[in-house]
Design an enzyme around this catalytic site. Structure first.
Site, mmCIF file in Angstrom:
data_model
loop_
_atom_site.group_PDB
_atom_site.id
_atom_site.type_symbol
_atom_site.label_atom_id
_atom_site.label_comp_id
_atom_site.label_asym_id
_atom_site.label_seq_id
_atom_site.Cartn_x
_atom_site.Cartn_y
_atom_site.Cartn_z
ATOM 1 N N HIS A 307 62.748 -77.811 63.736
ATOM 2 C CA HIS A 307 63.464 -76.831 63.042
ATOM 3 C C HIS A 307 65.043 -77.528 62.143
ATOM 4 O O HIS A 307 65.777 -77.677 63.460
ATOM 5 C CB HIS A 307 63.615 -75.935 63.447
ATOM 6 C CG HIS A 307 64.044 -74.731 62.032
ATOM 7 N ND1 HIS A 307 65.053 -74.071 61.747
ATOM 8 C CD2 HIS A 307 62.425 -74.140 62.000
ATOM 9 C CE1 HIS A 307 65.047 -73.576 60.557
ATOM 10 N NE2 HIS A 307 63.121 -73.293 60.466
ATOM 11 N N ASP A 365 55.758 -71.918 62.724
ATOM 12 C CA ASP A 365 54.639 -72.125 62.467
ATOM 13 C C ASP A 365 53.948 -72.077 63.707
ATOM 14 O O ASP A 365 52.107 -72.633 63.531
ATOM 15 C CB ASP A 365 54.602 -73.120 61.687
ATOM 16 C CG ASP A 365 55.073 -72.957 59.993
ATOM 17 O OD1 ASP A 365 56.655 -73.299 59.461
ATOM 18 O OD2 ASP A 365 54.696 -71.397 59.306
HETATM 19 C C1 SDX Z 1 59.729 -74.103 58.410
HETATM 20 O O1 SDX Z 1 63.590 -74.618 56.859
HETATM 21 C C2 SDX Z 1 63.580 -73.686 56.735
HETATM 22 O O2 SDX Z 1 64.003 -72.221 57.145
HETATM 23 C C3 SDX Z 1 61.863 -73.446 57.593
HETATM 24 C C4 SDX Z 1 60.809 -72.330 57.796
HETATM 25 C C5 SDX Z 1 60.716 -71.338 56.862
HETATM 26 O O3 SDX Z 1 60.692 -70.334 57.782
HETATM 27 O O4 SDX Z 1 61.388 -71.310 55.622
HETATM 28 O O5 SDX Z 1 61.654 -71.969 59.206
HETATM 29 C C6 SDX Z 1 59.800 -72.617 58.267
HETATM 30 O O6 SDX Z 1 59.365 -74.539 57.223
HETATM 31 C C7 SDX Z 1 59.265 -74.294 59.780
HETATM 32 C C8 SDX Z 1 59.510 -75.856 59.836
HETATM 33 C C9 SDX Z 1 58.046 -76.213 59.756
HETATM 34 N N1 SDX Z 1 57.420 -77.775 60.069
HETATM 35 C C10 SDX Z 1 56.669 -78.583 60.907
HETATM 36 O O7 SDX Z 1 56.573 -77.134 62.280
HETATM 37 C C11 SDX Z 1 56.727 -79.851 60.485
HETATM 38 C C12 SDX Z 1 57.107 -80.703 62.246
HETATM 39 N N2 SDX Z 1 58.654 -80.115 61.806
HETATM 40 C C13 SDX Z 1 59.401 -81.678 61.780
HETATM 41 O O8 SDX Z 1 59.346 -82.157 60.686
HETATM 42 C C14 SDX Z 1 61.122 -81.059 61.543
HETATM 43 O O9 SDX Z 1 61.076 -80.744 62.524
HETATM 44 C C15 SDX Z 1 61.393 -80.742 60.677
HETATM 45 C C16 SDX Z 1 61.257 -80.945 59.359
HETATM 46 C C17 SDX Z 1 61.092 -78.869 60.998
HETATM 47 C C18 SDX Z 1 63.168 -80.546 60.184
HETATM 48 O O10 SDX Z 1 63.261 -81.657 60.524
HETATM 49 P P1 SDX Z 1 65.135 -81.952 60.703
HETATM 50 O O11 SDX Z 1 65.578 -81.348 59.867
HETATM 51 O O12 SDX Z 1 65.148 -82.563 58.956
HETATM 52 O O13 SDX Z 1 64.962 -82.959 61.595
HETATM 53 P P2 SDX Z 1 64.305 -84.188 61.588
HETATM 54 O O14 SDX Z 1 63.467 -84.762 60.927
HETATM 55 O O15 SDX Z 1 66.396 -85.170 61.419
HETATM 56 O O16 SDX Z 1 64.391 -84.573 63.299
HETATM 57 C C19 SDX Z 1 65.378 -84.636 64.398
HETATM 58 C C20 SDX Z 1 64.514 -85.740 65.363
HETATM 59 C C21 SDX Z 1 64.339 -86.827 64.843
HETATM 60 O O17 SDX Z 1 64.266 -87.828 66.224
HETATM 61 P P3 SDX Z 1 65.704 -89.103 65.299
HETATM 62 O O18 SDX Z 1 65.361 -89.665 64.159
HETATM 63 O O19 SDX Z 1 66.409 -88.082 65.860
HETATM 64 O O20 SDX Z 1 65.133 -90.487 66.357
HETATM 65 O O21 SDX Z 1 63.823 -85.320 65.714
HETATM 66 C C22 SDX Z 1 62.286 -85.864 65.272
HETATM 67 C C23 SDX Z 1 62.543 -86.627 64.263
HETATM 68 O O22 SDX Z 1 61.667 -87.474 64.752
HETATM 69 N N3 SDX Z 1 61.750 -84.224 65.564
HETATM 70 C C24 SDX Z 1 59.972 -84.410 65.599
HETATM 71 C C25 SDX Z 1 60.232 -83.529 65.154
HETATM 72 N N4 SDX Z 1 60.339 -82.805 64.403
HETATM 73 C C26 SDX Z 1 61.713 -83.339 64.646
HETATM 74 N N5 SDX Z 1 59.759 -85.547 66.256
HETATM 75 C C27 SDX Z 1 58.250 -84.794 67.020
HETATM 76 N N6 SDX Z 1 57.475 -84.153 66.411
HETATM 77 C C28 SDX Z 1 58.480 -83.625 65.741
HETATM 78 N N7 SDX Z 1 58.250 -81.875 65.184
#
Ligand code: SDX
Length: 430
Positions: A307, A365
């Protein structure tokens, strides 16, 4: 130098003070509104990771402590004591309603659940297998073609009517989309049913026989809608604010928010979680998928994990997980292998160094789809259910934005990395 300011010294040695503004709780903000004018530079924050886009009094999140409050009330207390309609009133009006106010609000919402008959004809134009989110955003956008008469954004009564129509009509539109997908006749809303009972009726009743709403299902939906109702400046809410900031019709702004929510990185994740669990199949495959999620060369991410704000447990995920088991037992759903698989995936991931180091926890989710599936709601409708809960948050934020007398149109700048100025070359010289 005033106490509440950051002093900035530019590379050329010029100095300026950037005022600090304090909220009632949470991080202070640095006001950079004079930065470009005085220093000729922009800030740079792709994805707005550390950027406050507005001032708001609606919802507060503390990502480190796993705190979520609606108008100051902890979501755990609202989940235990309140109802979605009461939470909707709170988000829209900033205070909990008296019994009379709640009864009047509930009655108003029930009286707005029907659609203009002309809107139903849109569903005749969609393919039978159109994704319900595509239909939801299209038909909600069409509300701006029906409700332009009472849409003077400067008129508080019109702002109320907009919020009531969004809250009341989205379930009817969502159910109509589902009925198209399953080839069944549209079921009109019933004013004798409450918000969640009515939605279940419109989804699952058929003209051929009586339909009895299961109170367990209605109660589960009510809690899910409370937990999805608002979440500060998330992607879809920021989209509604940005679209609304130009003075666009608010129904069109909500339609834009629905489109933003659909993405798998946002609200579309609940649908993606179930698809992921189906792909994993059984616990023997969990290690393979966790490794894929950790592989930087693999675009696969563990859906329902991570998140932007919560670097601790998402409080909503904890509440939903607790409810998940109860609902499955109460509904007598024996297909708990999916729930067991989800619990084992969560256990393995939370013990993994990669997830620990990156603070990746289950989010809202991760478990919600399991409950929707237990309620026999198809995967394609999961994000629609998210939109129904979040609709009141979008309406509350649009109203807060439009009522802000200092409001400006949202128009970010950029770091330009394209070609510098160059002269046109005639086609025979290229
Ligand atoms: C919602 O914003 C809100 O409040 C949203 C929400 C709401 O109520 O409105 O809470 C609802 O959208 C919840 C999130 C649902 N999405 C998912 O579950 C999809 C999977 N999650 C990821 O896509 C991700 O965690 C996000 C999009 C939720 C957050 O992404 P960020 O904040 O941009 O974080 P990031 O992509 O920079 O990740 C940081 C690191 C990265 O690795 P590095 O580049 O630092 O090496 O963590 C890794 C990412 O690759 N990472 C994951 C991961 N989520 C982040 N690696 C594997 N699996 C994951 N799920």
């Amino acid at each position: 130098m005033s106490q509440d300011a950051y002093r900035l010294t530019s590379p050329s040695g010029s100095e300026m003070e950037l005022p600090v503004r304090k909220g009632t709780v949470g991080p202070d903000v640095i006001d950079i509104s004079r930065l470009y004018k005085e220093q000729g530079v922009f800030t740079y924050d792709p994805g707005f990771v550390a950027t406050g886009s507005c001032e708001s009094a609606i919802t507060f999140i503390d990502g480190e402590k796993g705190i979520l409050m609606y108008r100051g009330y902890p979501v755990e207390q609202l989940a235990e004591h309140s109802s979605f309609i009461e939470v909707a009133y709170l988000l829209l009006n900033a205070e909990l309603p008296t019994a009379t106010e709640l009864a009047e609000f509930d009655s108003t919402i029930r009286m707005h659940t029907m659609l203009n008959e002309g809107m139903l004809s849109f569903f005749k134009g969609f393919r039978y297998d159109a994704h319900p989110m595509a239909m939801l955003s299209a038909v909600v956008g069409s509300m701006s073609a029906y409700y332009h008469d009472e849409m003077d954004a400067a008129n508080p009564v019109h702002r109320d009517i907009f919020a009531h129509r969004i809250l009341a009509k989205l379930p009817t539109i969502a159910a109509a989309a589902y009925k198209l997908n399953v080839g069944q006749p549209f079921m009109y809303p019933r004013n004798d049913l409450n918000y969640c009972e009515n939605l279940l009726h419109m989804l699952f009743a058929v003209p051929a026989e009586p339909y009895e709403v299961d109170p367990v299902a209605a109660e589960a939906l009510d809690l899910l809608f409370i937990l999805h109702a608002d979440h500060e400046q998330n992607c879809s809410t920021s989209t509604v604010r940005m679209a609304g900031s130009s003075g666009a019709n608010p129904y069109s702004a909500v339609a834009a928010g629905i489109s933003a929510l659909w993405g798998p990185a946002h609200g579309g994740a609940n649908e993606a979680v179930l698809k992921m669990l189906d792909d994993i199949g059984d616990v023997s495959q969990i290690g393979k998928y966790v490794d894929k999620a950790k592989d930087r060369n693999d675009p696969f991410r563990l859906m329902g994990f991570g998140h932007r704000v919560y670097k601790n447990f998402d409080p909503r995920a904890t509440l939903i997980r607790e409810m998940c088991h109860k609902v499955m037992e109460k509904l007598g759903r024996k297909d708990t292998p999916m729930f067991d698989l989800a619990r084992e995936l969560e256990r393995v991931a939370l013990q993994d160094e990669y997830f620990i180091e990156k603070n990746l926890y289950p989010n809202v989710d991760f478990y919600s789809g399991l409950i929707y599936r237990a309620l026999r709601i198809p995967t394609s409708m999961f994000t629609v259910m998210f939109a129904l809960g979040r609709s009141v948050g979008w309406a509350a934020h649009w109203r807060e934005m439009i009522a802000d007398s200092n409001g400006k149109i949202s128009r970010p700048r950029q770091l330009y990395t394209g070609p510098v100025a160059r002269d046109y070359i005639a086609v025979d010289k290229r």
